[in-house]
Scaffold this active site. Structure first.
Site, PDB file in Angstrom:
ATOM      1  N   GLU A 441       0.837  -1.218   0.000  1.00  0.00           N
ATOM      2  CA  GLU A 441       0.000   0.000   0.000  1.00  0.00           C
ATOM      3  C   GLU A 441       0.862   1.255   0.000  1.00  0.00           C
ATOM      4  OE1 GLU A 441      -2.873   0.376  -0.760  1.00  0.00           O
ATOM      5  OE2 GLU A 441      -3.375  -1.743  -0.663  1.00  0.00           O
TER       6      GLU A 441
HETATM    7  C1  FAD Z   1       3.108  -9.630   0.031  1.00  0.00           C
HETATM    8  C2  FAD Z   1       2.820  -8.489  -0.889  1.00  0.00           C
HETATM    9  C3  FAD Z   1       1.517  -8.198  -1.220  1.00  0.00           C
HETATM   10  C4  FAD Z   1       1.235  -7.171  -2.116  1.00  0.00           C
HETATM   11  N1  FAD Z   1      -0.047  -6.960  -2.533  1.00  0.00           N
HETATM   12  C5  FAD Z   1      -0.269  -6.126  -3.580  1.00  0.00           C
HETATM   13  C6  FAD Z   1      -1.556  -6.055  -4.204  1.00  0.00           C
HETATM   14  O1  FAD Z   1      -2.517  -6.703  -3.772  1.00  0.00           O
HETATM   15  N2  FAD Z   1      -1.711  -5.267  -5.296  1.00  0.00           N
HETATM   16  C7  FAD Z   1      -0.680  -4.536  -5.813  1.00  0.00           C
HETATM   17  O2  FAD Z   1      -0.882  -3.848  -6.800  1.00  0.00           O
HETATM   18  N3  FAD Z   1       0.551  -4.565  -5.233  1.00  0.00           N
HETATM   19  C8  FAD Z   1       0.773  -5.336  -4.141  1.00  0.00           C
HETATM   20  N4  FAD Z   1       2.009  -5.400  -3.570  1.00  0.00           N
HETATM   21  C9  FAD Z   1       3.062  -4.544  -4.098  1.00  0.00           C
HETATM   22  C10 FAD Z   1       3.439  -3.421  -3.134  1.00  0.00           C
HETATM   23  O3  FAD Z   1       2.397  -2.494  -3.005  1.00  0.00           O
HETATM   24  C11 FAD Z   1       4.747  -2.811  -3.662  1.00  0.00           C
HETATM   25  O4  FAD Z   1       5.766  -3.759  -3.404  1.00  0.00           O
HETATM   26  C12 FAD Z   1       5.056  -1.476  -3.036  1.00  0.00           C
HETATM   27  O5  FAD Z   1       4.140  -0.519  -3.491  1.00  0.00           O
HETATM   28  C13 FAD Z   1       6.461  -0.988  -3.359  1.00  0.00           C
HETATM   29  O6  FAD Z   1       6.797  -1.130  -4.713  1.00  0.00           O
HETATM   30  P1  FAD Z   1       8.136  -1.871  -5.144  1.00  0.00           P
HETATM   31  O7  FAD Z   1       8.183  -3.160  -4.413  1.00  0.00           O
HETATM   32  O8  FAD Z   1       8.236  -1.920  -6.608  1.00  0.00           O
HETATM   33  O9  FAD Z   1       9.284  -0.949  -4.550  1.00  0.00           O
HETATM   34  P2  FAD Z   1       9.991   0.291  -5.287  1.00  0.00           P
HETATM   35  O10 FAD Z   1       8.974   1.218  -5.810  1.00  0.00           O
HETATM   36  O11 FAD Z   1      11.017  -0.218  -6.229  1.00  0.00           O
HETATM   37  O12 FAD Z   1      10.706   0.995  -4.055  1.00  0.00           O
HETATM   38  C14 FAD Z   1      11.905   0.482  -3.476  1.00  0.00           C
HETATM   39  C15 FAD Z   1      12.296   1.391  -2.297  1.00  0.00           C
HETATM   40  O13 FAD Z   1      12.587   2.711  -2.791  1.00  0.00           O
HETATM   41  C16 FAD Z   1      11.825   3.689  -2.114  1.00  0.00           C
HETATM   42  N5  FAD Z   1      11.413   4.713  -3.085  1.00  0.00           N
HETATM   43  C17 FAD Z   1      10.912   4.531  -4.315  1.00  0.00           C
HETATM   44  N6  FAD Z   1      10.645   5.711  -4.901  1.00  0.00           N
HETATM   45  C18 FAD Z   1      10.990   6.656  -4.014  1.00  0.00           C
HETATM   46  C19 FAD Z   1      10.940   8.087  -4.015  1.00  0.00           C
HETATM   47  N7  FAD Z   1      10.462   8.780  -5.053  1.00  0.00           N
HETATM   48  N8  FAD Z   1      11.365   8.733  -2.902  1.00  0.00           N
HETATM   49  C20 FAD Z   1      11.807   8.058  -1.832  1.00  0.00           C
HETATM   50  N9  FAD Z   1      11.881   6.719  -1.783  1.00  0.00           N
HETATM   51  C21 FAD Z   1      11.467   6.024  -2.850  1.00  0.00           C
HETATM   52  C22 FAD Z   1      10.622   2.940  -1.557  1.00  0.00           C
HETATM   53  O14 FAD Z   1      10.125   3.575  -0.387  1.00  0.00           O
HETATM   54  C23 FAD Z   1      11.187   1.564  -1.273  1.00  0.00           C
HETATM   55  O15 FAD Z   1      11.735   1.544   0.024  1.00  0.00           O
HETATM   56  C24 FAD Z   1       2.302  -6.387  -2.639  1.00  0.00           C
HETATM   57  C25 FAD Z   1       3.610  -6.659  -2.253  1.00  0.00           C
HETATM   58  C26 FAD Z   1       3.883  -7.715  -1.423  1.00  0.00           C
HETATM   59  C27 FAD Z   1       5.309  -8.018  -1.093  1.00  0.00           C
END
Ligand code: FAD
Length: 598
Positions: A441
């Site tokens: 989220e």
């Molecule tokens: C068990 C699980 C269930 C999930 N369920 C769902 C679901 O039902 N539906 C769905 O759509 N998604 C779901 N997700 C996905 C989840 O919402 C994403 O993993 C999350 O939004 C972060 O995206 P990412 O993993 O690509 O991280 P990234 O976007 O690659 O971020 C990596 C890190 O960089 C930081 N970061 C990125 N951009 C910035 C910025 N501009 N400024 C500062 N820091 C930044 C982030 O805070 C994070 O710490 C789920 C994930 C998991 C693991």
């Protein structure tokens, strides 16, 4: 095996004595939420969570979900029966509109029940929880036909819901999204693409799954301005509204993960699946935010829920585990050692978690009540005020309650010493399950940026000024009461830190945005502490009033509130001074090193 007891007495104190829910009986649905109805809902929900869901928590963790050769997914033993009970009890729709089969009761009751569900079994609770989020998006953005077709089935729990945003290369930055939507002659769309990490994407609990999918219509602008939202059912509804033929979508695989094993986290493949636009073209993010805001509040509450269940088990253990003697002399003379709850450092840990949990529950309830006001009040001004509150507090609740909720599960695990590391006691599962709440989220760093970058300055800072005015108004009203000094003085100081940090951003972050980014997480936590401190001031006042009125059998609980509130003010709130100092140090030392120096 860990146990769980729904905190019903605490909830009733908050509903009746702190937030006076009876004062809102002019709002639709509130008159039906009489004390008896609320008591029945809380008791029933508590019993279900304690007796059915909590025992399944370990089963879900060890067994996990299984993907079968035909790409169907089997949930852990017992989940199907438990979900049937959710359907039978009408739990998904207790606050949903009556015209679609819901009970129309206040949203605050749904949040309370969801806390119990999440404490007892987070992985399970996500199936109905995501459905509630999808229902909210359909209510806000669906056409009349879509509402009639989907809402009754979803509110009843016969069909469940999901949210599909994430793709392999696209998480936080949704502008990178590639899933395509091709318009068909009949007005439907063919959806093609791969979504990852989709919670509850496939399972055996319901006859249909309604996926809400973000995709880019062919020819739409690049970036976030070209994203639309689609309803993409697993089984295509027939003309009579029943589930029909299989749509061209499937769960490609299940993720192996750290916790919430009982919830299916799916790679979802859409191979020209039939979908229908939800809301307007290219306004998909706006529509999805309806679901995400609900979900963010719910995820914040999940942080509290895991902190609560971990705390309960740590307390039981601390009263039973015999090690060492109290610093002030032997306490349990008939035993070879004293229970560890006599030791101040054990008390520090337990009081830290307890004082957080009780204030966090109050904060979630206060905000849920604002959600009810924002949706149900007949008064424009009250609706706007409530909506402002929701916008401002949602990232704070999501970020602070999950960061601290996770930290609390670790502290509760620490109470068990080495036994906390062993699976048998269930404490390590709480830690593993709580970890995801800080990431999904919107990762917590993003919540902090949302707060500082978007919410502070919105509408000329109207929401923030209203929050300051509310806290200051309460302090002015009760400032002459000597018995409130122990709460109001530290709160006033912390509020001063929050105001100074806001001012510092105004003076130092507009021209240098890195200063805002560098201080954002500290600011979110500073805000959270002030909001929790304000909750403690209100609870302390309510407890005093109740004691003055004779306490009606709850004197112990009220006295405990006063002490716990004092602990929070003395031991937790002073952190705001350090947070302010960190914010005011700016971005320089953080940003100076070149990337290759790391
Ligand atoms: C068990 C699980 C269930 C999930 N369920 C769902 C679901 O039902 N539906 C769905 O759509 N998604 C779901 N997700 C996905 C989840 O919402 C994403 O993993 C999350 O939004 C972060 O995206 P990412 O993993 O690509 O991280 P990234 O976007 O690659 O971020 C990596 C890190 O960089 C930081 N970061 C990125 N951009 C910035 C910025 N501009 N400024 C500062 N820091 C930044 C982030 O805070 C994070 O710490 C789920 C994930 C998991 C693991």
């Amino acid at each position: 095996m860990p146990s769980y007891k729904a905190p019903i007495d605490d909830v009733r104190f908050l509903l009746n004595d702190v937030f006076h829910i009876d004062r809102y009986s002019n709002l639709p649905g509130f008159a039906d939420a009489s004390e008896d109805v609320i008591a029945a809902i809380l008791t029933e929900a508590g019993k279900f969570c304690e007796e059915v869901l909590a025992p399944l928590n370990r089963v879900g963790d060890t067994e996990g979900c299984t993907r079968n050769a035909d790409s169907s997914v089997t949930t852990p033993k017992g989940f199907k029966d438990a979900f049937a009970k959710i359907v039978e009890g009408g739990w998904i729709g207790i606050s949903a509109p009556t015209e679609y089969g819901g009970a129309g009761l206040p949203m605050i009751l749904t949040q309370l029940v969801n806390e119990f569900l999440s404490s007892s079994n987070l992985a399970f609770a996500m199936y109905p929880g995501l459905t509630q989020g999808a229902i909210a998006a359909l209510i806000a953005h669906g056409s009349e036909d879509q509402k009639k077709l989907y809402l009754p089935k979803m509110i009843a729990g016969h069909w469940t819901g999901t949210m599909n945003l994430t793709e392999p290369h696209c998480g936080t930055d949704l502008g990178l999204l590639r899933t395509k939507a091709a318009k068909q002659a009949d007005g439907s769309y063919k959806i093609t693409g791969t979504k990852i990490f989709i919670s509850a994407g496939e399972h055996d609990l319901a006859e249909n799954i309604i996926h809400l999918v973000l995709a880019r219509i062919e020819g739409a602008p690049e970036g976030t301005k070209g994203i639309s939202l689609f309803v993409v059912p697993k089984m295509l509804p027939k003309a009579d509204g029943s589930a029909g033929a299989r749509n061209a979508l499937a769960c490609g695989s299940l993720e192996e993960k750290m916790g919430i094993h009982g919830n299916a986290t799916c790679v979802m493949n859409y191979d020209g699946a039939t979908g229908w636009l939800l809301g307007e073209e290219n306004r998909g993010l706006h529509a999805m935010f309806t679901m995400m805001n609900e979900a963010r509040l719910a995820v914040g509450m999940q942080g509290l829920a895991l902190s609560e269940v971990a705390y309960q088990n740590a307390v039981t253990y601390a009263k039973e585990r015999l090690q060492g003697r109290a610093l002030t002399g032997v306490k349990a003379k008939d035993k070879p050692a004293d229970p560890i709850i006599v030791h101040p450092d054990v008390r520090r840990t337990l009081m830290t978690i307890k004082s957080f949990n009780e204030a966090a529950r109050a904060l979630v309830m206060w905000t849920s009540l604002q959600s009810d006001l924002a949706h149900r009040s007949p008064d424009d001004k009250q609706r706007q005020h409530a909506d402002d509150h929701m916008g401002l507090l949602t990232p704070v609740i999501k970020g602070v309650l999950t960061d601290q909720g996770f930290a609390n599960t670790v502290m509760a695990q620490q109470m068990f010493g080495g036994h906390g590391y062993i699976a048998e006691h269930g404490m390590e599962q709480f830690v593993r399950d709580a970890r995801i709440t800080m990431m999904y989220e919107g990762a917590n760093g993003i919540q902090a940026l949302d707060l500082v970058g978007r919410k502070l300055g919105r509408d000329g800072g109207r929401a923030l000024q209203a929050f300051f005015a509310e806290v200051q108004g309460f302090a002015a009203e009760h400032g002459k009461d000597d018995t409130m000094k122990a709460y109001l003085e530290p709160l006033g100081k912390a509020l001063g830190h929050l105001q100074a940090a806001t001012m510092w951003f105004m003076q130092n972050a507009l021209a240098k945005p890195d200063n805002a980014g560098a201080g954002s997480t500290d600011f979110m936590h500073l805000f959270g502490l002030v909001a929790l401190g304000y909750m403690w001031a209100r609870m302390a006042h309510a407890a005093r009033e109740k004691l003055k009125a004779g306490a009606n059998g709850s004197a112990d609980l009220m006295n405990a509130k006063l002490v716990t509130g004092r602990f929070f003010m003395e031991r937790m709130l002073p952190e705001t001074g350090a947070q302010l100092a960190r914010i005011q140090s700016g971005a320089a030392s953080m940003m100076e090193l070149p990337a290759d120096a790391f």
